[in-house]
Scaffold this active site. Sequence first.
Site, PDB file in Angstrom:
ATOM      1  N   ASP A   1       0.769  -1.240   0.000  1.00 34.38           N
ATOM      2  CA  ASP A   1       0.000   0.000   0.000  1.00 34.38           C
ATOM      3  C   ASP A   1       0.801   1.291   0.000  1.00 34.38           C
ATOM      4  O   ASP A   1       0.468   2.234  -0.684  1.00 34.38           O
ATOM      5  CB  ASP A   1      -0.891   0.032   1.254  1.00 34.38           C
ATOM      6  CG  ASP A   1      -1.751  -1.211   1.379  1.00 34.38           C
ATOM      7  OD1 ASP A   1      -1.658  -2.105   0.528  1.00 34.38           O
ATOM      8  OD2 ASP A   1      -2.518  -1.279   2.351  1.00 34.38           O
TER       9      ASP A   1
ATOM     10  N   GLU B   1       3.168  -8.859  11.667  1.00 39.79           N
ATOM     11  CA  GLU B   1       2.773  -8.476  10.300  1.00 39.79           C
ATOM     12  C   GLU B   1       4.010  -8.285   9.426  1.00 39.79           C
ATOM     13  O   GLU B   1       4.052  -8.709   8.281  1.00 39.79           O
ATOM     14  CB  GLU B   1       1.954  -7.177  10.370  1.00 39.79           C
ATOM     15  CG  GLU B   1       1.331  -6.756   9.065  1.00 39.79           C
ATOM     16  CD  GLU B   1       0.416  -5.536   9.239  1.00 39.79           C
ATOM     17  OE1 GLU B   1       0.371  -4.970  10.358  1.00 39.79           O
ATOM     18  OE2 GLU B   1      -0.254  -5.158   8.266  1.00 39.79           O
TER      19      GLU B   1
HETATM   20  C1  2M8 Z   1      -2.706  -4.116   4.388  1.00 42.89           C
HETATM   21  O1  2M8 Z   1      -3.719  -3.417   3.669  1.00 42.89           O
HETATM   22  C2  2M8 Z   1      -4.929  -2.916   4.223  1.00 42.89           C
HETATM   23  C3  2M8 Z   1      -5.766  -2.380   3.062  1.00 42.89           C
HETATM   24  O2  2M8 Z   1      -6.026  -3.414   2.171  1.00 42.89           O
HETATM   25  C4  2M8 Z   1      -4.761  -1.793   5.221  1.00 42.89           C
HETATM   26  O3  2M8 Z   1      -3.640  -1.354   5.480  1.00 42.89           O
HETATM   27  O4  2M8 Z   1      -5.774  -1.350   5.765  1.00 42.89           O
HETATM   28  C5  2M8 Z   1      -1.666  -4.579   3.334  1.00 42.89           C
HETATM   29  O5  2M8 Z   1      -0.489  -5.042   3.956  1.00 42.89           O
HETATM   30  C6  2M8 Z   1      -2.282  -5.653   2.450  1.00 42.89           C
HETATM   31  O6  2M8 Z   1      -1.328  -6.183   1.572  1.00 42.89           O
HETATM   32  C7  2M8 Z   1      -2.888  -6.779   3.279  1.00 42.89           C
HETATM   33  O7  2M8 Z   1      -3.580  -7.664   2.439  1.00 42.89           O
HETATM   34  C8  2M8 Z   1      -3.833  -6.251   4.362  1.00 42.89           C
HETATM   35  C9  2M8 Z   1      -4.273  -7.346   5.331  1.00 42.89           C
HETATM   36  O8  2M8 Z   1      -3.163  -8.072   5.808  1.00 42.89           O
HETATM   37  O9  2M8 Z   1      -3.202  -5.208   5.117  1.00 42.89           O
END
Ligand code: 2M8
Length: 425
Positions: free
Chosen positions: A160, A390
Amino acid sequence: MTRQRDDEALAILRENDRGGFSVPAAGLYPFQWNWDSAFAALGYAHIDPERAVTELETLAHAQWPDGMIPHIVFHREDEGYFPGPGVWASGMTPPTSGITQPPVLAIAIARLVKAGHLHGERLNTLLVAANAWHDWFQHARRDPETGAICVIHPWESGRDNMPDWDDALDAVDASHVQPFKRRDTGHVDAAMRPTDEQYKRYIALVEFGIASGWDQEALARTCPFFVADPGMTGILILAERALADAAGKAGLNDLAGAARDREARLIEGFGALWDEEMGAPTTRNVRTGARGKNISSMAFLGLGFGMLPEARAARLAAEFDRIAERVTFMVPSYDPDCDLFEEARYWRGPVWLVVNWLIAMGLEAAGDTHRADRIRDDSRALVEEGGFFEYYSPMSGAPLGGGTFTWTAAAWLDFVRGTNGRDQS
Ligand code: 2M8
């Protein structure tokens, strides 16, 4: 320690199971995310193969009539995340976001087939869904000039906050966005997350999608943010190969042929993103022609089998080795030798185990066990020291972001301990 981590990984997968779908992390990410789910399935395959298949089915079930499989499926309400289903207003049942995410689904399907966990009608249904999604990328996300795959929102890339999105995101008008309350910074340190200015633009892009009626082909022509990505393109190449392989085994020869044709075109697109000065493929802003300024982790998908001609692959390998000298833990999400690198901020430097998994998968297919082993050994050390977070600092190994993370647990079981599926062949 290793055995204790095995038990913890299994416990995380069980705890983050919401019955038919998993959440990436309780609290921080309370819904089903697309590529997280595909990785989760490979983790579940080590505990309960039936549950692994169900994970993919609930994801595929949210497919849009146009073929897109969305990036979030909101199976139930949860106030803990912003933007939720009401903000996206996709009009779908179940409610979903209006964008997609990296297509890891077919990679998971092929692996479950190989392990003997998926066959018959259930396999065919999943293959047809993956094929329609892959086809959709060609209609709704193709850079007309290079043939590479684009994203209409940084969230689509899965990476992101990666610095190469900055310029294109800065050009997005967010002046009309009404005040909103972020939820992510209530769960983790704001210093690790995107800034408020970036978040406003993320929401402005969601509003742009709503105003277009989520017409994805129209968005490819009109969305102010439309950037070709080596990451998305490289993952789709791996996914097309996986689809061709699984469809061939299922006797769906037309479908296998279609996947191979698309793969050949995508390899050309990936090659067209090559930046001679950088010695790596980089992003391309389709609206302005501007190129990414540095090397991001996903460029190293180019070290995978048949992705790049030999001389280019050798140059890219030299860049990999330079970075490997600079950091303690591979693979940093952004080049540590550039000004935009940030060791602890989300997708601007830290290491993600699922990215390591994909890069190592490519290296192994290319016979480069030396570099694949470096990635696996570093991944093992990160989890042994820090647990299932994460992401991690590539310098100190400090665990960062959310804890008890589903895809990190899955990566541990399948990639670090299960040696990337080699044990199942
Ligand atoms: C993160 O993305 C979400 C939006 O999709 C967020 O930050 O709110 C990213 O690391 C994405 O790649 C990942 O799929 C998601 C859930 O782990 O988190």
